[in-house]
Design an enzyme around this catalytic site. Structure first.
Site, PDB file in Angstrom:
ATOM      1  N   GLY A  16      26.100 -41.058 125.553  1.00 38.14           N
ATOM      2  CA  GLY A  16      26.608 -40.634 127.150  1.00 38.14           C
ATOM      3  C   GLY A  16      25.660 -40.265 127.946  1.00 38.14           C
ATOM      4  N   ASP A  42      33.535 -39.100 114.892  1.00 33.89           N
ATOM      5  CA  ASP A  42      34.648 -39.173 115.763  1.00 33.89           C
ATOM      6  C   ASP A  42      34.911 -37.213 115.612  1.00 33.89           C
ATOM      7  OD1 ASP A  42      36.998 -38.771 117.158  1.00 33.89           O
ATOM      8  OD2 ASP A  42      37.920 -40.350 116.258  1.00 33.89           O
ATOM      9  N   ILE A  43      34.949 -36.654 116.705  1.00 30.91           N
ATOM     10  CA  ILE A  43      35.018 -35.133 116.631  1.00 30.91           C
ATOM     11  C   ILE A  43      36.502 -34.689 116.482  1.00 30.91           C
ATOM     12  CG2 ILE A  43      33.035 -34.657 118.006  1.00 30.91           C
ATOM     13  CD1 ILE A  43      35.001 -33.995 120.341  1.00 30.91           C
ATOM     14  N   TYR A 131      43.363 -32.309 131.691  1.00 29.56           N
ATOM     15  CA  TYR A 131      42.009 -32.173 131.149  1.00 29.56           C
ATOM     16  C   TYR A 131      41.508 -30.616 131.171  1.00 29.56           C
ATOM     17  CZ  TYR A 131      37.004 -32.495 131.736  1.00 29.56           C
ATOM     18  OH  TYR A 131      35.679 -32.282 131.596  1.00 29.56           O
TER      19      TYR A 131
HETATM   20  N1  NAP Z   1      30.802 -36.348 133.765  1.00 29.97           N
HETATM   21  C1  NAP Z   1      31.231 -35.345 134.638  1.00 29.97           C
HETATM   22  O1  NAP Z   1      31.074 -35.409 135.903  1.00 29.97           O
HETATM   23  C2  NAP Z   1      31.369 -33.977 134.105  1.00 29.97           C
HETATM   24  C3  NAP Z   1      31.676 -32.809 134.760  1.00 29.97           C
HETATM   25  C4  NAP Z   1      31.980 -31.747 134.322  1.00 29.97           C
HETATM   26  C5  NAP Z   1      31.892 -31.658 132.831  1.00 29.97           C
HETATM   27  N2  NAP Z   1      31.738 -32.427 132.091  1.00 29.97           N
HETATM   28  C6  NAP Z   1      31.643 -32.362 130.492  1.00 29.97           C
HETATM   29  O2  NAP Z   1      30.241 -32.961 130.431  1.00 29.97           O
HETATM   30  C7  NAP Z   1      30.416 -33.613 128.876  1.00 29.97           C
HETATM   31  C8  NAP Z   1      29.498 -34.910 128.962  1.00 29.97           C
HETATM   32  O3  NAP Z   1      30.052 -35.835 129.929  1.00 29.97           O
HETATM   33  P1  NAP Z   1      29.392 -37.133 130.332  1.00 29.97           P
HETATM   34  O4  NAP Z   1      29.481 -37.354 131.623  1.00 29.97           O
HETATM   35  O5  NAP Z   1      27.944 -37.373 129.558  1.00 29.97           O
HETATM   36  O6  NAP Z   1      30.447 -38.021 129.540  1.00 29.97           O
HETATM   37  P2  NAP Z   1      30.050 -39.630 128.802  1.00 29.97           P
HETATM   38  O7  NAP Z   1      28.976 -40.078 129.567  1.00 29.97           O
HETATM   39  O8  NAP Z   1      31.606 -40.195 128.896  1.00 29.97           O
HETATM   40  O9  NAP Z   1      29.686 -39.115 127.336  1.00 29.97           O
HETATM   41  C9  NAP Z   1      30.512 -38.761 126.417  1.00 29.97           C
HETATM   42  C10 NAP Z   1      30.278 -39.511 125.003  1.00 29.97           C
HETATM   43  O10 NAP Z   1      31.056 -38.722 124.201  1.00 29.97           O
HETATM   44  C11 NAP Z   1      31.671 -40.002 123.349  1.00 29.97           C
HETATM   45  N3  NAP Z   1      33.077 -39.570 122.745  1.00 29.97           N
HETATM   46  C12 NAP Z   1      34.312 -39.715 123.449  1.00 29.97           C
HETATM   47  N4  NAP Z   1      35.201 -39.121 122.527  1.00 29.97           N
HETATM   48  C13 NAP Z   1      34.564 -39.176 121.556  1.00 29.97           C
HETATM   49  C14 NAP Z   1      35.172 -38.484 120.179  1.00 29.97           C
HETATM   50  N5  NAP Z   1      36.240 -38.121 119.892  1.00 29.97           N
HETATM   51  N6  NAP Z   1      34.050 -38.195 119.303  1.00 29.97           N
HETATM   52  C15 NAP Z   1      32.790 -38.549 119.350  1.00 29.97           C
HETATM   53  N7  NAP Z   1      32.412 -39.107 120.541  1.00 29.97           N
HETATM   54  C16 NAP Z   1      33.223 -39.121 121.479  1.00 29.97           C
HETATM   55  C17 NAP Z   1      31.757 -41.186 124.155  1.00 29.97           C
HETATM   56  O11 NAP Z   1      31.674 -42.339 123.617  1.00 29.97           O
HETATM   57  P3  NAP Z   1      32.661 -43.607 124.307  1.00 29.97           P
HETATM   58  O12 NAP Z   1      31.886 -43.875 125.745  1.00 29.97           O
HETATM   59  O13 NAP Z   1      32.172 -44.705 123.333  1.00 29.97           O
HETATM   60  O14 NAP Z   1      34.067 -43.094 124.442  1.00 29.97           O
HETATM   61  C18 NAP Z   1      30.724 -40.910 125.161  1.00 29.97           C
HETATM   62  O15 NAP Z   1      29.297 -41.504 124.307  1.00 29.97           O
HETATM   63  C19 NAP Z   1      31.651 -33.540 128.510  1.00 29.97           C
HETATM   64  O16 NAP Z   1      32.070 -32.397 127.844  1.00 29.97           O
HETATM   65  C20 NAP Z   1      32.722 -33.376 129.871  1.00 29.97           C
HETATM   66  O17 NAP Z   1      33.761 -32.892 129.428  1.00 29.97           O
HETATM   67  C21 NAP Z   1      31.349 -33.865 132.576  1.00 29.97           C
END
Ligand code: NAP
Length: 301
Positions: A16, A42-43, A131
């Protein structure tokens, strides 16, 4: 932990946005990194989590995985809670079994936005949507169960690896694309946040581990704040774009799901421990645009 401060890390969600930067930053610092993608772990799978993590035997487990597309979470709150809350619980149990530290990433969306000044870790969360509620439940599982933990709230992430769950284009890259395709871009000015480069968060986590930060809850976002409109204006300034940028009219882009209008976080707990390494959002943006797009340089006009 191995000799000379070398750590073994399991990075969950490793392909990610944030996960891939964590893998890169920790490998560059010569740690032993085991990247775990959803195909390997898968968590939400309560049987797989302890099995896989017992094999890895990491000193530190970093969970970046989440279901975080706000509309999808609202449509399927059961799945959102299964991944974001019960997934965190599975990891807390496995971390305790292996005596590992669990670093769990959370969000500014645990707040309602009504405070209208930067939120501290001690402020009471009140999420507006499924969410945010599922992420808050995940935080509580980690904080109440994991013996060694950091729960780290981030906001407005962008990084060089595409975030597939949000369509593969982060806000910066979307603005650059729209500027190439259109004469005018219209962006909302009534939602205030702190855009944060995922690479900065990865560096901050390394700093916390090396600095032996206390167990607990942390805000780790860039310094400063802006509206989405002001964020777009800085992107176009750094890229010397001539596109016309205008503020969207009220209601022009109605949100399908309620979200906080103001979600700026203060890194109070990091500052108290003299561990805040987060740059101002404009400086981190300039670094990102130079690194990913070869555009501009820090402070360019
Ligand atoms: N993006 C934002 O703007 C933002 C803002 C605030 C907080 N956050 C938090 O920051 C964290 C990281 O976000 P990010 O932007 O890096 O997200 P991301 O790019 O979507 O990365 C998340 C990764 O987790 C994987 N994933 C999803 N469901 C899963 C599961 N059940 N088991 C294992 N892996 C799983 C996804 O795989 P797939 O793609 O294959 O599904 C993806 O590789 C998250 O906790 C999010 O809530 C993000």
């Amino acid at each position: 932990m191995a000799a000379k401060g070398k750590m073994k890390l399991a990075v969950i969600g490793a392909d990610g946005q944030l996960g891939s930067d964590i893998v890169e930053i920790f490998r560059a610092d010569h740690h032993d990194v085991v990247p775990l993608t959803i195909g390997k772990l898968d968590i939400a799978d309560s049987g797989q989590v302890p099995r896989v993590l017992a094999e890895v035997r990491a000193d530190v487990i970093i969970n970046t995985a989440a279901m975080h597309q706000v509309e999808k979470c609202e449509a399927d709150p059961l799945k959102a809670f299964t991944v974001n809350a019960l997934g965190a619980r599975n990891l807390a149990q496995a971390a305790n079994s292996g005596k590992a530290r669990l670093i769990h990433i959370s969000t500014d969306y645990v707040f309602s936005g009504s405070k209208m000044e930067p939120y501290l870790e001690s402020d009471c969360p009140l999420p507006l949507n499924a969410y945010g509620n599922s992420k808050l439940a995940g935080e509580l599982f980690v904080r109440s169960m994991a013996e060694k933990h950091y729960v780290i709230r981030v906001s407005g992430l962008y990084g060089k690896t595409p975030c597939l769950e949000k369509g593969g284009l982060n806000f910066v890259d979307l603005m650059l694309k729209l500027a190439r395709e259109r004469k005018e871009v219209r962006v909302v000015d009534d939602e205030v946040l702190t855009p944060t480069a995922s690479k900065e968060v990865a560096r901050q986590i390394l700093k916390m581990l090396k600095g032996k930060a206390e167990n607990g809850l942390y805000h780790a976002t860039a310094e400063g704040s802006c509206s989405w409109f002001e964020f777009a204006r800085e992107i176009f300034r750094l890229s010397h774009s001539t596109v016309t940028l205008n503020k969207a009219a009220p209601g022009e882009f109605p949100a399908k799901v309620p979200r906080p209008r103001y979600s700026v976080l203060e890194n109070a707990n990091l500052k108290r421990q003299n561990l805040n390494g987060m740059a101002f959002w404009q400086d981190a943006l300039a670094e990102y645009m130079l690194e990913k797009h070869g555009i501009g340089s820090a402070g360019s006009q």
